[in-house]
Design a protein around this motif. Structure first.
Motif, PDB file in Angstrom:
ATOM      1  N   MET A 169     -11.992   6.931  11.856  1.00  0.00           N
ATOM      2  CA  MET A 169     -11.188   7.463  12.747  1.00  0.00           C
ATOM      3  C   MET A 169     -10.067   7.867  11.967  1.00  0.00           C
ATOM      4  O   MET A 169      -9.130   8.808  12.255  1.00  0.00           O
ATOM      5  CB  MET A 169     -10.756   6.507  13.802  1.00  0.00           C
ATOM      6  CG  MET A 169      -9.771   6.934  14.806  1.00  0.00           C
ATOM      7  SD  MET A 169     -10.314   8.030  15.858  1.00  0.00           S
ATOM      8  CE  MET A 169      -9.006   8.800  16.541  1.00  0.00           C
ATOM      9  N   ILE A 170      -9.609   6.872  10.797  1.00  0.00           N
ATOM     10  CA  ILE A 170      -8.468   7.241  10.192  1.00  0.00           C
ATOM     11  C   ILE A 170      -8.773   8.580   9.461  1.00  0.00           C
ATOM     12  O   ILE A 170      -7.771   9.292   9.230  1.00  0.00           O
ATOM     13  CB  ILE A 170      -8.217   5.968   9.074  1.00  0.00           C
ATOM     14  CG1 ILE A 170      -7.814   4.897  10.084  1.00  0.00           C
ATOM     15  CG2 ILE A 170      -7.401   6.429   7.903  1.00  0.00           C
ATOM     16  CD1 ILE A 170      -7.785   3.396   9.163  1.00  0.00           C
ATOM     17  N   HIS A 171      -9.907   8.647   9.017  1.00  0.00           N
ATOM     18  CA  HIS A 171     -10.149  10.142   7.978  1.00  0.00           C
ATOM     19  C   HIS A 171     -10.083  11.326   8.935  1.00  0.00           C
ATOM     20  O   HIS A 171      -9.237  12.179   8.550  1.00  0.00           O
ATOM     21  CB  HIS A 171     -11.589   9.942   7.596  1.00  0.00           C
ATOM     22  CG  HIS A 171     -11.762  11.110   6.645  1.00  0.00           C
ATOM     23  ND1 HIS A 171     -12.174  12.459   7.386  1.00  0.00           N
ATOM     24  CD2 HIS A 171     -11.765  11.117   5.249  1.00  0.00           C
ATOM     25  CE1 HIS A 171     -12.452  13.200   6.180  1.00  0.00           C
ATOM     26  NE2 HIS A 171     -12.174  12.461   4.974  1.00  0.00           N
ATOM     27  N   THR A 172     -10.388  11.078  10.324  1.00  0.00           N
ATOM     28  CA  THR A 172     -10.039  12.326  11.355  1.00  0.00           C
ATOM     29  C   THR A 172      -8.770  12.475  11.424  1.00  0.00           C
ATOM     30  O   THR A 172      -8.081  13.503  11.238  1.00  0.00           O
ATOM     31  CB  THR A 172     -10.769  11.870  12.455  1.00  0.00           C
ATOM     32  OG1 THR A 172     -12.218  11.697  12.225  1.00  0.00           O
ATOM     33  CG2 THR A 172     -10.562  12.895  13.392  1.00  0.00           C
ATOM     34  N   MET A 173      -8.017  11.231  11.424  1.00  0.00           N
ATOM     35  CA  MET A 173      -6.644  11.477  11.931  1.00  0.00           C
ATOM     36  C   MET A 173      -5.596  12.012  10.856  1.00  0.00           C
ATOM     37  O   MET A 173      -4.576  12.745  10.830  1.00  0.00           O
ATOM     38  CB  MET A 173      -5.990  10.313  12.334  1.00  0.00           C
ATOM     39  CG  MET A 173      -6.452   9.948  13.861  1.00  0.00           C
ATOM     40  SD  MET A 173      -5.658   8.613  14.663  1.00  0.00           S
ATOM     41  CE  MET A 173      -4.099   9.295  14.988  1.00  0.00           C
TER      42      MET A 173
ATOM     43  N   ILE B 141      -3.449   9.614   1.238  1.00  0.00           N
ATOM     44  CA  ILE B 141      -2.853   9.054   2.450  1.00  0.00           C
ATOM     45  C   ILE B 141      -4.157   8.407   3.270  1.00  0.00           C
ATOM     46  O   ILE B 141      -4.048   7.001   3.548  1.00  0.00           O
ATOM     47  CB  ILE B 141      -2.362  10.050   3.343  1.00  0.00           C
ATOM     48  CG1 ILE B 141      -1.086  10.666   2.751  1.00  0.00           C
ATOM     49  CG2 ILE B 141      -1.882   9.397   4.709  1.00  0.00           C
ATOM     50  CD1 ILE B 141      -0.040   9.721   2.542  1.00  0.00           C
ATOM     51  N   VAL B 142      -5.346   9.087   3.267  1.00  0.00           N
ATOM     52  CA  VAL B 142      -6.468   8.377   3.960  1.00  0.00           C
ATOM     53  C   VAL B 142      -6.777   7.048   3.271  1.00  0.00           C
ATOM     54  O   VAL B 142      -6.966   6.089   3.967  1.00  0.00           O
ATOM     55  CB  VAL B 142      -7.596   9.469   3.725  1.00  0.00           C
ATOM     56  CG1 VAL B 142      -9.089   8.568   4.230  1.00  0.00           C
ATOM     57  CG2 VAL B 142      -7.368  10.542   4.811  1.00  0.00           C
ATOM     58  N   ASN B 143      -6.858   7.076   1.843  1.00  0.00           N
ATOM     59  CA  ASN B 143      -7.467   5.970   0.992  1.00  0.00           C
ATOM     60  C   ASN B 143      -6.370   4.849   1.347  1.00  0.00           C
ATOM     61  O   ASN B 143      -6.540   3.544   1.272  1.00  0.00           O
ATOM     62  CB  ASN B 143      -7.356   6.351  -0.363  1.00  0.00           C
ATOM     63  CG  ASN B 143      -8.643   7.200  -0.637  1.00  0.00           C
ATOM     64  OD1 ASN B 143      -9.547   7.214   0.195  1.00  0.00           O
ATOM     65  ND2 ASN B 143      -8.467   8.045  -1.763  1.00  0.00           N
ATOM     66  N   SER B 144      -4.919   4.974   1.465  1.00  0.00           N
ATOM     67  CA  SER B 144      -3.901   4.145   1.535  1.00  0.00           C
ATOM     68  C   SER B 144      -4.156   3.201   2.757  1.00  0.00           C
ATOM     69  O   SER B 144      -4.283   2.017   3.083  1.00  0.00           O
ATOM     70  CB  SER B 144      -2.409   4.647   1.411  1.00  0.00           C
ATOM     71  OG  SER B 144      -2.367   5.134   0.099  1.00  0.00           O
ATOM     72  N   ASN B 145      -4.569   4.072   3.995  1.00  0.00           N
ATOM     73  CA  ASN B 145      -4.886   3.601   5.263  1.00  0.00           C
ATOM     74  C   ASN B 145      -6.019   2.878   5.291  1.00  0.00           C
ATOM     75  O   ASN B 145      -6.066   1.656   6.011  1.00  0.00           O
ATOM     76  CB  ASN B 145      -4.479   4.533   6.205  1.00  0.00           C
ATOM     77  CG  ASN B 145      -3.100   5.127   6.573  1.00  0.00           C
ATOM     78  OD1 ASN B 145      -2.504   4.400   7.319  1.00  0.00           O
ATOM     79  ND2 ASN B 145      -2.820   6.154   6.102  1.00  0.00           N
TER      80      ASN B 145
ATOM     81  N   GLN C 260       0.771  -1.134   0.143  1.00  0.00           N
ATOM     82  CA  GLN C 260      -0.001   0.021  -0.155  1.00  0.00           C
ATOM     83  C   GLN C 260       0.767   1.165   0.044  1.00  0.00           C
ATOM     84  O   GLN C 260       0.431   2.421  -0.110  1.00  0.00           O
ATOM     85  CB  GLN C 260      -0.925   0.048   1.236  1.00  0.00           C
ATOM     86  CG  GLN C 260      -1.802  -1.238   1.382  1.00  0.00           C
ATOM     87  CD  GLN C 260      -2.847  -1.341  -0.071  1.00  0.00           C
ATOM     88  OE1 GLN C 260      -3.381  -0.361  -0.512  1.00  0.00           O
ATOM     89  NE2 GLN C 260      -2.558  -2.578  -0.823  1.00  0.00           N
ATOM     90  N   GLY C 261       2.102   0.978  -0.025  1.00  0.00           N
ATOM     91  CA  GLY C 261       2.993   2.292  -0.153  1.00  0.00           C
ATOM     92  C   GLY C 261       3.896   2.392   0.967  1.00  0.00           C
ATOM     93  O   GLY C 261       4.969   3.232   0.850  1.00  0.00           O
ATOM     94  N   SER C 262       3.689   1.976   2.159  1.00  0.00           N
ATOM     95  CA  SER C 262       4.565   2.182   3.359  1.00  0.00           C
ATOM     96  C   SER C 262       4.692   1.206   4.142  1.00  0.00           C
ATOM     97  O   SER C 262       3.256   0.741   4.611  1.00  0.00           O
ATOM     98  CB  SER C 262       4.640   3.613   3.872  1.00  0.00           C
ATOM     99  OG  SER C 262       5.195   3.679   5.155  1.00  0.00           O
ATOM    100  N   GLN C 263       5.580   0.615   4.914  1.00  0.00           N
ATOM    101  CA  GLN C 263       5.595  -0.358   5.865  1.00  0.00           C
ATOM    102  C   GLN C 263       4.948   0.137   7.296  1.00  0.00           C
ATOM    103  O   GLN C 263       4.559  -0.451   8.144  1.00  0.00           O
ATOM    104  CB  GLN C 263       6.901  -1.117   6.176  1.00  0.00           C
ATOM    105  CG  GLN C 263       7.944  -0.051   6.701  1.00  0.00           C
ATOM    106  CD  GLN C 263       9.139  -0.748   7.068  1.00  0.00           C
ATOM    107  OE1 GLN C 263       9.361  -2.119   6.802  1.00  0.00           O
ATOM    108  NE2 GLN C 263      10.150  -0.259   7.782  1.00  0.00           N
TER     109      GLN C 263
END
Length: 587
Positions: free
Chosen positions: A150-154, A162-166, A122-125
């Motif tokens: 929660m990921i979106h908020t952070m 970045i949000v989509n990758s997470n 996904q782009g980063s370990q």
């Protein structure tokens, strides 16, 4: 279906262990669960084993559990160090990267998932923590959407990509665990019961103290950063400027406390916060506050000592220092909140008491209360009251021919003098750390010394808070348990495990006022108990000895201590109480 379970994540310091626990637990708080966490970390910036133990429950919890249900391991050391804490039937979710192994004698299940490999795709370990959270959510049969929110908020400030990758890392972790789940014979054994659905406050004690200080009217904080007090300073840096206040990082703790004394003298509510080593440096200045009768609030977040000691570990060994540390006799108040929620209200009490009695007030915390994060009911701001005592804020009318100095330290029945803010018309007076007359001018005469000493000490002759301790139980009991700070919650849970009909009545006192010691208020409980047990975290049984000083029946008093740097667990206290009761049965 479980009413509660414990989840722990571990790995090397600096690889996102704290953020993993933060995202996971904050999401569960949003879902309405009660939480209590404890972070084990080393006194270094990067490297060394660290873990975050989070207890999740449908009901209130105020301590970690005896053992853990789920262990998320980012390295083999996490398994080696923590796997023995797993309940029978517990699960280890481990990263495939390090080829995990587990002691075959343990009745636990090892589930290997390629956290790092999925994250790299996904782009980063760094996103391996999201993979682990997704796997944990599936194991516990939790919905994905709250974690995505929660990921979106952070991360939204870093951009949608970045949000989509997470989000993808979270989903892939969920799906990887789903594949494994079908092979396991756990049949929903890690499903949590339904929460009440109400999001609560979720905060560390240091944040509760910072919020309490803001609501108490503090507008200045000088401090020097030190573990575990630094978050109080960080909280004030973030919020105080919005209210027109200022935070100064001083060169050392001596500068911090003297600046706090100076600003309080000038009429601005201020305070400082530190830990044991910093308090050692402040002792002379605490005496200055007492001698000049200048309000002063200091927060001491106790940690393992002496010297540098165990700066990131739990201990309660500063009690004697806080009560007896200063040279000479001064009036002083020492308070200890019962939990994180009470830390908010006790902080406000500390400022009111400091100004009312014109004396130093030390608000004690310990590392577990300071940095342990837990849910709390929202604070009731209608309970906040500001009491500035005999502080004079307006010019004093005096006769034109009255040129005498104002008697800043004039005698009174309660020993508390009127305190004009410097600069007020008619309020001019001297201030000095040497013995002085009622006007503040230096005086070393024997008669003056006796009068002024008695005047200062009289302020706290009959001081007792409205609630010097929180009590659960009756005055007459088979066993009286006394504790303070973070030990309170652990002791309360241990006590709740006993059946009153089988072992008798256990009363629990959680001390809030440590000095002056509330001997008269506590006496009926001490006298009515068949046995008294004091539980604390230091080697020299400091609280136990203070209780002994104030109570004559030493033969029925017992002490239980722990001083290895780790918090008590409920089963440790349960076991000790059980040993007392069994001895009693034999006798």
């Amino acid at each position: 279906m479980k009413e509660q379970l414990s989840w722990k994540v571990g790995g090397q310091q600096g690889e996102g262990i704290e953020s993993t626990g933060e995202i996971f637990s904050t999401t569960l708080n949003r879902l309405g669960y009660h939480l209590y966490s404890y972070r084990h970390f080393s006194s270094r910036i990067k490297g060394g084993h660290t873990n975050n133990n989070i207890r999740i429950s449908v009901d209130e919890v105020r301590s970690v559990d005896d053992n853990i249900d789920i262990l998320v391991a980012f390295d083999q050391q996490t398994i080696d160090v923590n796997s023995h804490e797993l309940f029978e039937g517990g699960i280890i979710l481990a990263d495939a990267k390090f080829k995990p192994t587990v002691d075959e004698s343990l009745n636990v299940t090892l589930v290997v998932i390629p956290f790092t490999e999925i994250a790299k795709e996904q782009g980063s370990q760094l996103m391996k923590n999201m993979v682990a959270i997704g796997a944990s959510a599936r194991l516990m049969n939790l919905p994905m959407e709250p974690f995505k929110d929660m990921i979106h908020t952070m991360f939204i400030r870093k951009g949608e990509e970045i949000v989509n990758s997470n989000h993808n890392a979270l989903r892939l972790g969920f799906e990887a665990m789903d594949e494994k789940y079908k092979e396991l014979s756990i049949n929903g054994g890690f499903d949590l019961g339904e929460s009440d659905g109400t999001e609560k406050l979720y905060l560390i004690g240091n944040d509760a103290i910072g919020f309490g200080a803001v609501n108490a009217g503090v507008r200045f904080m000088p401090a020097y950063p030190i573990t575990p007090a630094s978050e109080i300073m960080e909280y004030m840096i973030k919020h105080l400027p919005k209210l027109g206040g200022t935070v100064i990082q001083t060169e050392d703790e001596i500068a911090a406390v003297t600046m706090a004394i100076g600003s309080n003298y000038a009429g601005a509510r201020s305070f400082t916060a530190s830990a044991g080593p910093g308090l050692s440096l402040m002792m002379e200045s605490i005496g200055l506050s007492g001698m000049t009768e200048t309000p002063l609030v200091i927060v001491n977040t106790m940690r393992g000592g002496p010297s540098t000691g165990l700066p990131t570990k739990q201990e309660q060994a500063d009690l004697n220092q806080m009560i007896y540390g200063t040279h000479g006799d001064i009036p002083k108040i020492v308070l200890a909140p019962t939990d994180v929620e009470d830390a908010f209200y006790s902080t406000i009490d500390a400022f009111n008491l400091a100004e009312y009695y014109q004396a130093p007030v030390i608000l004690l915390s310990d590392l577990q209360m300071s940095l342990g994060k837990q849910t709390s009911e929202p604070f009731d701001l209608s309970r906040v009251e500001i009491n500035r005592g005999k502080t004079i804020l307006e010019d004093i009318e005096r006769e034109e021919n009255d040129t005498d100095y104002f008697e800043r330290y004039g005698d009174s029945d309660d020993g508390i003098s009127a305190r004009p803010i410097p600069g007020l018309k008619g309020g001019i007076h001297h201030v000095t750390g040497v013995e002085h007359s009622p006007t503040g001018t230096p005086s070393e005469t024997a008669d003056n010394r006796q009068v002024m000493m008695e005047k200062r000490m009289r302020k706290l002759n009959n001081f007792v808070m409205d609630e010097p301790f929180k009590v659960n139980g009756n005055k007459d009991s088979d066993l009286l348990v006394i504790s303070f700070l973070s030990v309170n919650g652990v002791a309360a849970e241990a006590i709740s495990r006993f059946d009153e009909e089988i072992i008798g009545d256990i009363t629990h006192v959680q001390l809030k006022q440590l000095h002056p010691f509330p001997a008269e208020a506590l006496y009926p409980y001490l006298e009515g108990a068949n046995d008294v047990l004091v539980i604390e975290q230091n080697y020299s049984t400091q609280l136990f000895n203070i209780v002994k000083m104030n109570y004559h029946m030493h033969s029925k008093m017992k002490s239980f201590t722990k001083y290895n740097g780790t918090p008590f667990k409920p089963n440790e206290i349960e076991k000790y109480i059980n040993s007392i009761l069994k001895i009693k049965e034999v006798l």
